[in-house]
Design a protein around this motif. Sequence first.
Motif, PDB file in Angstrom:
ATOM      1  N   MET A  92     -53.387  28.565  21.627  1.00  0.00           N
ATOM      2  CA  MET A  92     -53.772  27.265  22.203  1.00  0.00           C
ATOM      3  C   MET A  92     -54.403  27.446  23.587  1.00  0.00           C
ATOM      4  N   MET A  93     -53.878  28.409  24.376  1.00  0.00           N
ATOM      5  CA  MET A  93     -54.508  28.648  25.688  1.00  0.00           C
ATOM      6  C   MET A  93     -55.938  29.132  25.504  1.00  0.00           C
ATOM      7  N   GLU A  94     -56.147  29.989  24.499  1.00  0.00           N
ATOM      8  CA  GLU A  94     -57.513  30.477  24.229  1.00  0.00           C
ATOM      9  C   GLU A  94     -58.428  29.327  23.803  1.00  0.00           C
ATOM     10  N   ALA A  95     -57.870  28.415  22.986  1.00  0.00           N
ATOM     11  CA  ALA A  95     -58.666  27.257  22.545  1.00  0.00           C
ATOM     12  C   ALA A  95     -59.062  26.392  23.748  1.00  0.00           C
ATOM     13  N   LEU A  96     -58.157  26.275  24.716  1.00  0.00           N
ATOM     14  CA  LEU A  96     -58.484  25.514  25.934  1.00  0.00           C
ATOM     15  C   LEU A  96     -59.619  26.202  26.690  1.00  0.00           C
ATOM     16  N   GLN A  97     -59.541  27.525  26.780  1.00  0.00           N
ATOM     17  CA  GLN A  97     -60.579  28.263  27.516  1.00  0.00           C
ATOM     18  C   GLN A  97     -61.952  28.082  26.855  1.00  0.00           C
ATOM     19  N   ALA A 109     -44.105  32.151  30.645  1.00  0.00           N
ATOM     20  CA  ALA A 109     -44.112  33.565  30.236  1.00  0.00           C
ATOM     21  C   ALA A 109     -45.410  34.039  29.571  1.00  0.00           C
ATOM     22  N   PRO A 110     -45.971  33.320  28.592  1.00  0.00           N
ATOM     23  CA  PRO A 110     -47.219  33.830  28.002  1.00  0.00           C
ATOM     24  C   PRO A 110     -48.420  33.759  28.940  1.00  0.00           C
ATOM     25  N   ILE A 111     -48.323  32.967  30.031  1.00  0.00           N
ATOM     26  CA  ILE A 111     -49.454  32.873  30.969  1.00  0.00           C
ATOM     27  C   ILE A 111     -49.622  34.183  31.747  1.00  0.00           C
ATOM     28  N   THR A 112     -48.595  35.034  31.717  1.00  0.00           N
ATOM     29  CA  THR A 112     -48.696  36.314  32.444  1.00  0.00           C
ATOM     30  C   THR A 112     -49.803  37.193  31.871  1.00  0.00           C
ATOM     31  N   ILE A 114     -52.683  36.185  31.460  1.00  0.00           N
ATOM     32  CA  ILE A 114     -53.880  35.726  32.174  1.00  0.00           C
ATOM     33  C   ILE A 114     -53.786  36.063  33.667  1.00  0.00           C
ATOM     34  N   ASP A 115     -52.592  35.832  34.250  1.00  0.00           N
ATOM     35  CA  ASP A 115     -52.388  36.125  35.673  1.00  0.00           C
ATOM     36  C   ASP A 115     -50.965  36.659  35.832  1.00  0.00           C
ATOM     37  N   LYS A 116     -50.863  37.936  36.194  1.00  0.00           N
ATOM     38  CA  LYS A 116     -49.523  38.540  36.193  1.00  0.00           C
ATOM     39  C   LYS A 116     -48.617  38.029  37.308  1.00  0.00           C
ATOM     40  N   ARG A 117     -49.172  37.283  38.272  1.00  0.00           N
ATOM     41  CA  ARG A 117     -48.281  36.705  39.290  1.00  0.00           C
ATOM     42  C   ARG A 117     -47.282  35.723  38.670  1.00  0.00           C
ATOM     43  N   PHE A 118     -47.628  35.180  37.490  1.00  0.00           N
ATOM     44  CA  PHE A 118     -46.676  34.282  36.814  1.00  0.00           C
ATOM     45  C   PHE A 118     -45.409  35.014  36.394  1.00  0.00           C
ATOM     46  N   MET A 119     -45.434  36.365  36.454  1.00  0.00           N
ATOM     47  CA  MET A 119     -44.230  37.136  36.119  1.00  0.00           C
ATOM     48  C   MET A 119     -43.066  36.855  37.076  1.00  0.00           C
ATOM     49  N   ILE A 120     -43.351  36.284  38.232  1.00  0.00           N
ATOM     50  CA  ILE A 120     -42.233  36.005  39.142  1.00  0.00           C
ATOM     51  C   ILE A 120     -41.173  35.145  38.446  1.00  0.00           C
TER      52      ILE A 120
END
Length: 350
Positions: A92-97, A109-112, A114-120
């Motif tokens: 779904m994130m890919e479909a948004l892109q 968690a799955p947004i990591t 795209i941007d690994k700072r979300f790993m916090i």
Amino acid sequence: MKKMKKLVVVMLVLSLIVAMVGCSSAPSNGEQGEAGSVEQEKYVIRAGIGLNDQHPQYKGLEIFKEYIERESDGRVEVQLFHSSQLGDDIQMMEALQLGSQEVTCPSSAPITSIDKRFMIFDLPFLFPTEEVASDFVDGPLGQELLDGLEEHGLVGLAYWENGYRHLTNNVREVKTPEDMKGLKIRTMENQVHLDFFRALGANPTPMPFGELFTAMQQGVVDGQENPVPTIYLQNYPEVQKYTTLTGHVYSPFVLLMSKVFWDGLPADLQEIVQEAAFIARDEERRISREYTEELADGLREAGMTVTELTPEQQQMFQEATSSTVEKFKNEIGADYVEQVLAEIERLSNR
Ligand code: KDG
């Protein structure tokens, strides 16, 4: 007279053709109404999630929909899809892109990917309370993460709440890290979660949410981890015997919109969408916390053994997974993680 009749027939045929062409192109996402009309442009938002329609996340989407449709006077229609009807979080994130879907709301968690700072958010035992967590995400550091998504084709509208994640399994009661040895645990598709469960001696298997129930039913995995409302509302007591209230990670949801779609929205509609995201967020958090309190008993009533950890046992889990924190501090960026920890400390001591 004959000529006149001919003219009438020609005009009738012509108007029929015009009407047919009009029907075949119903206005959607930025297209205008009938040619030459003064009708305003119409937009359709398809919002998809993995959880089912009983979950607080779906209730939040219903509020989001109602607000937008009312305030836009029907210029925007919001269609809701649950239970991975439009795909899993990453699809779904890919479909948004790509601009082929407008809204989704994954856990962070799955947004990591795209941007690994979300790993916090995946670092274990980080937020002492839900209030500190929501003040953090609603503050400047949370906003900075949302802003960073724009260059990846996503607009981060708001953080909603998934909540503290707890362990369930179908093999044994888990009270200490020792009890985790060899358990096959489904995790979200996220490196920190994998490392965390490996550090506990478990056997983690990343998998999209939509496949989880069947995987537990068929014994492909022994267990999983999710907040109490999800465990209860997705009917996991049917296929899981034990819940341990580990609270090992706090998961925010991130309400995402396609940047392609956002950029095509007039400013007044952008404002309405943003406002709806915040109004729905507040209500979604309230419902989520209410369900979290009520449904732990619901799990017992549904036949599960629900285990609360003593502070000592909790400490054991924390110590057994401290290597995960150290490892990913460096991976994410030590300075950035220090800044995050300092902010959480400040919010905790107010
Ligand atoms: O709707 C959100 C779900 O797709 C998912 O993010 C839920 O926390 C979740 C999980 O375990 O995958």
